[in-house]
Design an enzyme around this catalytic site. Structure first.
Site, short mmCIF file in Angstrom:
data_model
loop_
_atom_site.label_atom_id
_atom_site.label_comp_id
_atom_site.label_asym_id
_atom_site.label_seq_id
_atom_site.Cartn_x
_atom_site.Cartn_y
_atom_site.Cartn_z
N ASP A 34 78.04 48.18 46.96
CA ASP A 34 76.94 49.02 47.43
C ASP A 34 77.38 50.47 47.26
O ASP A 34 78.26 50.95 47.97
CB ASP A 34 76.65 48.71 48.90
N ASN B 219 87.38 31.41 41.87
CA ASN B 219 88.19 31.58 43.08
C ASN B 219 89.50 32.34 42.87
O ASN B 219 90.22 32.61 43.84
CB ASN B 219 88.52 30.21 43.68
N GLU C 200 91.39 24.20 44.34
CA GLU C 200 90.21 24.92 43.84
C GLU C 200 90.51 26.40 43.61
O GLU C 200 89.73 27.11 42.99
CB GLU C 200 89.07 24.78 44.86
N ARG D 69 82.95 35.82 51.63
CA ARG D 69 82.96 35.32 50.25
C ARG D 69 83.67 33.97 50.20
O ARG D 69 83.22 33.03 49.52
CB ARG D 69 83.65 36.32 49.34
N THR E 246 76.33 52.90 50.83
CA THR E 246 77.05 52.74 52.11
C THR E 246 78.02 51.57 51.93
O THR E 246 77.74 50.45 52.37
CB THR E 246 76.08 52.48 53.27
N VAL F 118 81.01 23.97 47.31
CA VAL F 118 81.72 22.83 46.70
C VAL F 118 81.93 21.75 47.75
O VAL F 118 82.74 21.91 48.67
CB VAL F 118 83.08 23.27 46.12
N HIS G 247 82.04 30.38 48.96
CA HIS G 247 82.63 29.61 47.87
C HIS G 247 83.07 28.23 48.36
O HIS G 247 82.99 27.25 47.62
CB HIS G 247 83.83 30.36 47.27
N ASP G 248 83.53 28.14 49.59
CA ASP G 248 83.92 26.85 50.15
C ASP G 248 82.71 25.94 50.30
O ASP G 248 82.73 24.78 49.89
CB ASP G 248 84.60 27.05 51.50
N HIS H 35 76.36 41.28 49.61
CA HIS H 35 76.96 42.27 48.72
C HIS H 35 76.66 43.70 49.17
O HIS H 35 76.91 44.64 48.44
CB HIS H 35 76.48 42.05 47.29
#
Length: 318
Positions: A236, A94, A88, A60, A239, A68, A64-65, A191
């Site tokens: 999820d 974040n 940030e 994640r 699982t 940007v 996100h890095d 996800h």
């Protein structure tokens, strides 16, 4: 069209749309830090014994890095008034990132072995691959050689996908950074492991017709109205900690936790409906395309050559 043919087309498009970068190479550290992969793996293997979510946390952060100003480690910088850096980390997308300590631990291990060599941006990319593989997902050769930025872009975090985005907004954010919009359907497959806070999906409970009613009732017990928005539940529901294709079968059954996830399947006419169906039917298909999509993500505007620096501490510039 047969699944293997469609996958080939997707992979070709990925390469055409930035899926390769001649300045990055899996062998970049062969001479300067030959044990980089085993060092990062060793730290993550130890960390996952205490926190099963480590892999989900680091991938994640990598995403996100990269969204940007490209994959340059800018997300990791703390506020630094002396150098004009406004972090940030404090923006809504974040504020719930939890990977910073594990990145620090990896950086410490690398600095002890090969000081001043491996960038923080590469730690995020390599850590993401290892985190996925430790959860039973695919492995791949990560192109390396990124350098770290000396600046942050707090305003730019508005371009990071939000769990409250509708389908069109999600697609636009992918296109804005140069990612083929089809990749939203594949990268969202991350996800398949990790957790989400009640505050990111509670607005759907009892109101969203694309949410399975039985599942909605279950979520209502976990996240009652007026309850603690920071309570976590599995992204999820089948699982939770395995990297597999059950994320997509959940979407087919209207059991996608986040609005953005379910929109990939429940938006009429969306080009992602077919990819959900394909990946639900073939885990191999999902894994193959996910690998190329992650390489594509990692190639977003990396700093290379003489740009940027190799931070000694991922939280501040040298």
């Amino acid at each position: 069209m047969p699944s293997f043919q469609m996958t080939a087309i997707v992979l070709l498009l990925a390469v055409m749309l930035g899926g390769s970068n001649a300045q990055l190479s899996p062998t970049f550290y062969s001479n300067t830090c030959p044990d980089v992969v085993s060092i990062v793996r060793g730290v993550l293997e130890q960390a996952v014994q205490n926190d099963i979510r480590v892999g989900a946390k680091i991938i994640r952060a990598h995403f996100h890095d990269c969204m940007v100003n490209g994959c340059d480690g800018s997300l990791l910088l703390d506020d630094d008034a002396a150098n004009g850096i406004v972090s940030e980390k404090d923006t809504p997308p974040n504020q719930t990132i939890e990977a910073f300590q594990i990145v620090d631990d990896i950086k410490t291990a690398l600095e002890n072995s090969c000081p001043g060599v491996v960038s923080c941006a590469d730690i995020l990319a390599l850590g993401s691959q290892i985190g996925v593989s430790l959860a039973g997902g695919p492995t791949w050769q990560v192109p390396l050689g990124r350098r770290d930025s000396r600046t942050a872009n707090q305003a730019g975090t508005s371009g990071i996908p939000s769990p409250f985005d509708d389908f069109d907004e999600l697609q636009r954010k992918f296109r804005d950074v140069g990612l083929y919009s089809y990749m939203a359907g594949c990268l969202s497959g991350a996800h398949t492991f990790g957790r989400a806070r009640c505050s990111t999906f509670s607005h759907r409970i009892g109101t969203d017709t694309t949410l399975d009613p039985t599942f909605s009732q279950v979520l209502g017990q976990i996240c009652p109205e007026g309850g603690d928005g920071d309570v976590l539940t599995n992204l999820d529901s089948s699982t939770a900690d395995d990297f597999d294709n059950n994320y997509y079968t959940n979407l087919q059954n209207n059991r996608g936790l986040l609005q953005t996830d379910q929109s990939l399947f429940s938006t009429a006419g969306a080009n992602t409906v077919s990819i959900v169906n394909r990946f639900a039917n073939s885990q191999t298909d999902f894994f193959d395309t996910f690998v190329q999509s992650m390489i594509n993500l990692g190639n977003l505007s990396p700093s290379t050559g003489n740009s940027g620096e190799i931070r000694a501490n991922c939280r501040r510039i040298n």
